[in-house]
Design an enzyme around this catalytic site. Sequence first.
Site, PDB file in Angstrom:
ATOM      1  N   TYR A   1      -2.550  -7.891  16.572  1.00 33.32           N
ATOM      2  CA  TYR A   1      -2.747  -7.065  15.654  1.00 33.32           C
ATOM      3  C   TYR A   1      -3.884  -6.288  15.567  1.00 33.32           C
ATOM      4  O   TYR A   1      -3.968  -4.803  15.494  1.00 33.32           O
ATOM      5  CB  TYR A   1      -2.858  -7.853  14.146  1.00 33.32           C
ATOM      6  CG  TYR A   1      -2.820  -7.134  12.743  1.00 33.32           C
ATOM      7  CD1 TYR A   1      -1.924  -6.589  12.250  1.00 33.32           C
ATOM      8  CD2 TYR A   1      -4.174  -7.129  12.089  1.00 33.32           C
ATOM      9  CE1 TYR A   1      -1.652  -5.882  10.849  1.00 33.32           C
ATOM     10  CE2 TYR A   1      -4.052  -6.491  10.959  1.00 33.32           C
ATOM     11  CZ  TYR A   1      -3.012  -5.737  10.371  1.00 33.32           C
ATOM     12  OH  TYR A   1      -3.141  -5.282   9.205  1.00 33.32           O
TER      13      TYR A   1
ATOM     14  N   ASP B   1      11.675   3.285   4.972  1.00 31.76           N
ATOM     15  CA  ASP B   1      11.285   1.900   5.301  1.00 31.76           C
ATOM     16  C   ASP B   1      12.675   1.467   5.713  1.00 31.76           C
ATOM     17  O   ASP B   1      13.773   1.974   5.697  1.00 31.76           O
ATOM     18  CB  ASP B   1      10.882   1.313   3.749  1.00 31.76           C
ATOM     19  CG  ASP B   1       9.918   0.032   3.992  1.00 31.76           C
ATOM     20  OD1 ASP B   1      10.485  -0.690   4.869  1.00 31.76           O
ATOM     21  OD2 ASP B   1       9.022   0.183   3.360  1.00 31.76           O
TER      22      ASP B   1
ATOM     23  N   ASP C   1      13.877   2.796  10.622  1.00 39.49           N
ATOM     24  CA  ASP C   1      12.874   1.997  11.346  1.00 39.49           C
ATOM     25  C   ASP C   1      12.008   2.921  11.948  1.00 39.49           C
ATOM     26  O   ASP C   1      12.359   3.954  12.670  1.00 39.49           O
ATOM     27  CB  ASP C   1      13.661   1.247  12.589  1.00 39.49           C
ATOM     28  CG  ASP C   1      12.723   0.367  13.190  1.00 39.49           C
ATOM     29  OD1 ASP C   1      11.790   0.742  13.585  1.00 39.49           O
ATOM     30  OD2 ASP C   1      13.031  -0.992  13.455  1.00 39.49           O
ATOM     31  N   VAL C   2      10.831   2.793  11.756  1.00 40.07           N
ATOM     32  CA  VAL C   2       9.627   3.733  12.373  1.00 40.07           C
ATOM     33  C   VAL C   2       9.953   3.722  13.897  1.00 40.07           C
ATOM     34  O   VAL C   2       9.186   4.973  14.513  1.00 40.07           O
ATOM     35  CB  VAL C   2       8.050   3.414  12.036  1.00 40.07           C
ATOM     36  CG1 VAL C   2       7.923   3.875  10.656  1.00 40.07           C
ATOM     37  CG2 VAL C   2       7.750   1.889  12.306  1.00 40.07           C
TER      38      VAL C   2
ATOM     39  N   THR D   1      -1.404  -7.272  -1.414  1.00 45.25           N
ATOM     40  CA  THR D   1      -0.078  -6.705  -1.295  1.00 45.25           C
ATOM     41  C   THR D   1       0.819  -7.948  -1.002  1.00 45.25           C
ATOM     42  O   THR D   1       0.379  -9.102  -0.752  1.00 45.25           O
ATOM     43  CB  THR D   1      -0.043  -5.810  -0.286  1.00 45.25           C
ATOM     44  OG1 THR D   1      -0.174  -6.630   1.027  1.00 45.25           O
ATOM     45  CG2 THR D   1      -0.902  -4.681  -0.381  1.00 45.25           C
TER      46      THR D   1
ATOM     47  N   LEU E   1       0.940  -1.224   0.241  1.00 42.78           N
ATOM     48  CA  LEU E   1      -0.082  -0.185   0.022  1.00 42.78           C
ATOM     49  C   LEU E   1       0.946   1.218  -0.026  1.00 42.78           C
ATOM     50  O   LEU E   1       0.481   2.232  -0.793  1.00 42.78           O
ATOM     51  CB  LEU E   1      -1.022   0.214   1.225  1.00 42.78           C
ATOM     52  CG  LEU E   1      -1.748  -1.101   1.421  1.00 42.78           C
ATOM     53  CD1 LEU E   1      -2.506  -0.967   2.521  1.00 42.78           C
ATOM     54  CD2 LEU E   1      -2.749  -1.476  -0.034  1.00 42.78           C
TER      55      LEU E   1
HETATM   56  N1  LIG Z   1      -2.687  -5.636   2.882  1.00 48.12           N
HETATM   57  C1  LIG Z   1      -3.809  -5.717   3.281  1.00 48.12           C
HETATM   58  O1  LIG Z   1      -4.634  -6.485   3.185  1.00 48.12           O
HETATM   59  C2  LIG Z   1      -3.831  -4.806   4.544  1.00 48.12           C
HETATM   60  C3  LIG Z   1      -5.239  -4.790   5.128  1.00 48.12           C
HETATM   61  C4  LIG Z   1      -5.398  -3.819   6.313  1.00 48.12           C
HETATM   62  C5  LIG Z   1      -4.267  -3.040   6.558  1.00 48.12           C
HETATM   63  N2  LIG Z   1      -3.131  -3.155   6.223  1.00 48.12           N
HETATM   64  C6  LIG Z   1      -2.142  -2.673   6.823  1.00 48.12           C
HETATM   65  O2  LIG Z   1      -1.285  -1.538   5.538  1.00 48.12           O
HETATM   66  C7  LIG Z   1      -0.020  -1.467   6.010  1.00 48.12           C
HETATM   67  C8  LIG Z   1       0.626  -1.874   4.713  1.00 48.12           C
HETATM   68  O3  LIG Z   1       0.641  -3.134   4.467  1.00 48.12           O
HETATM   69  P1  LIG Z   1       0.977  -4.008   3.077  1.00 48.12           P
HETATM   70  O4  LIG Z   1       0.215  -4.793   2.847  1.00 48.12           O
HETATM   71  O5  LIG Z   1       1.211  -2.704   2.140  1.00 48.12           O
HETATM   72  O6  LIG Z   1       2.287  -4.553   3.794  1.00 48.12           O
HETATM   73  P2  LIG Z   1       3.760  -4.925   3.149  1.00 48.12           P
HETATM   74  O7  LIG Z   1       4.296  -5.916   4.008  1.00 48.12           O
HETATM   75  O8  LIG Z   1       3.707  -5.051   1.918  1.00 48.12           O
HETATM   76  O9  LIG Z   1       4.310  -3.434   3.545  1.00 48.12           O
HETATM   77  C9  LIG Z   1       4.848  -2.957   4.506  1.00 48.12           C
HETATM   78  C10 LIG Z   1       6.139  -2.244   4.683  1.00 48.12           C
HETATM   79  O10 LIG Z   1       6.273  -1.695   5.862  1.00 48.12           O
HETATM   80  C11 LIG Z   1       7.827  -1.966   6.253  1.00 48.12           C
HETATM   81  N3  LIG Z   1       8.101  -2.097   7.437  1.00 48.12           N
HETATM   82  C12 LIG Z   1       7.821  -2.768   8.599  1.00 48.12           C
HETATM   83  N4  LIG Z   1       8.254  -2.733   9.780  1.00 48.12           N
HETATM   84  C13 LIG Z   1       9.048  -1.483   9.725  1.00 48.12           C
HETATM   85  C14 LIG Z   1       9.705  -0.633  10.460  1.00 48.12           C
HETATM   86  N5  LIG Z   1       9.665  -0.984  11.686  1.00 48.12           N
HETATM   87  N6  LIG Z   1      10.029   0.352  10.104  1.00 48.12           N
HETATM   88  C15 LIG Z   1       9.835   0.777   8.805  1.00 48.12           C
HETATM   89  N7  LIG Z   1       9.309   0.172   7.939  1.00 48.12           N
HETATM   90  C16 LIG Z   1       8.543  -0.822   8.173  1.00 48.12           C
HETATM   91  C17 LIG Z   1       8.237  -3.213   5.394  1.00 48.12           C
HETATM   92  O11 LIG Z   1       9.607  -3.152   4.980  1.00 48.12           O
HETATM   93  C18 LIG Z   1       7.472  -3.064   4.227  1.00 48.12           C
HETATM   94  O12 LIG Z   1       7.889  -2.581   3.115  1.00 48.12           O
HETATM   95  C19 LIG Z   1       0.130  -2.154   7.209  1.00 48.12           C
HETATM   96  O13 LIG Z   1      -0.041  -1.400   8.268  1.00 48.12           O
HETATM   97  C20 LIG Z   1      -0.757  -3.232   7.285  1.00 48.12           C
HETATM   98  O14 LIG Z   1      -1.236  -3.445   8.720  1.00 48.12           O
HETATM   99  C21 LIG Z   1      -2.936  -3.890   5.131  1.00 48.12           C
END
Ligand SMILES: NC(=O)c1ccc[n+]([C@@H]2O[C@H](COP(=O)([O-])OP(=O)(O)OC[C@H]3O[C@@H](n4cnc5c(N)ncnc54)[C@H](O)[C@@H]3O)[C@@H](O)[C@H]2O)c1
Length: 278
Positions: A187, A60, A83-84, A222, A41
């Site tokens: 979560y 990231d 790191d966030v 994703t 996302l």
């Molecule tokens: N994909 C879904 O269906 C979905 C649904 C609801 C919510 N979300 C939320 O959307 C957000 C993005 O999810 P996504 O599906 O794109 O996941 P993803 O795993 O594709 O991307 C997440 C990114 O966050 C980065 N990350 C993780 N820990 C980190 C840290 N400590 N510091 C910096 N960066 C860090 C990872 O390296 C990765 O690039 C997340 O918060 C997830 O919980 C996703």
Amino acid sequence: MIGRRGVVFPPLPRRPGDGKMAAIRSLKGLVGVISGGASGLGRATVERLIGQGASAVILDLPSSEGASVAKTLGDRCAFAPADVTSETDVRNAVSMAKEQFGRLDIAVNCAGIAVAVKTYNFKKDLPHSLEDFQRVINVNIAGTFNVIRLAVGEMGKNEPDSDGHRGVIINTASVAAFDGQVGQAAYSASKGGIVGMTLPIARDLAPMGIRVVTIAPGLFATPLLAGLPEKVQTFLARQVPFPSRLGNPAEYAHLVQAIVENPMLNGQVGPGLPFDHD
Ligand SMILES: NC(=O)c1ccc[n+]([C@@H]2O[C@H](COP(=O)([O-])OP(=O)(O)OC[C@H]3O[C@@H](n4cnc5c(N)ncnc54)[C@H](O)[C@@H]3O)[C@@H](O)[C@H]2O)c1
């Protein structure tokens, strides 16, 4: 305009100067920091911002694809390995926005992690790992807050527009904040925390003209979900009443754009569930 509980408000009387209201904003020339911007996302959001004429810093992990994504997207994109949960790392990312692109208008929090573990495994007589629970809470809640608190310091330096608007924060919760499933204690708690802090932070920042909006996505295709077997993905997609498919990350990014452009969205969490569950 329809208010809460279906009350119909009469149109507001026109005031002198109404025609000069800030109204729709354009992304062109704005600068954003996107946590988790190397994947899923977050990456779709970075691509959308760049495509609409904005600049973007991908915040990231050093181990992520951030460097190569930024290179592909050209001069208006930069990678801040960070790191966030680290104050120093996030300060560096915010400084990078200022130094390379001159300002900061938008922060989108997409970095997030998940574990899928039941509260207690009675077969193995094993409780949920406290360390895993704390890690998810730390990255998802404290990490989101860390980006917000440091990004707004820079946004506060912007000249306000005619609405007094200086910037916008967009967080990512999840449908799991309201409708958590088996194994989602950590979560769901972390996403509920993001929902809970949205309104108080919006109230804190309102005097500075900085808006805060949280998106609570359903299931999106994703890398997080793409790793699951095809059968599981199809099963998950069928659980969605309409449209019965996983969301495309570009659709999430489109909503980010709409939130940035529309100054009347603030202090809210949406879209949440497709419809109410009894
Ligand atoms: N994909 C879904 O269906 C979905 C649904 C609801 C919510 N979300 C939320 O959307 C957000 C993005 O999810 P996504 O599906 O794109 O996941 P993803 O795993 O594709 O991307 C997440 C990114 O966050 C980065 N990350 C993780 N820990 C980190 C840290 N400590 N510091 C910096 N960066 C860090 C990872 O390296 C990765 O690039 C997340 O918060 C997830 O919980 C996703």
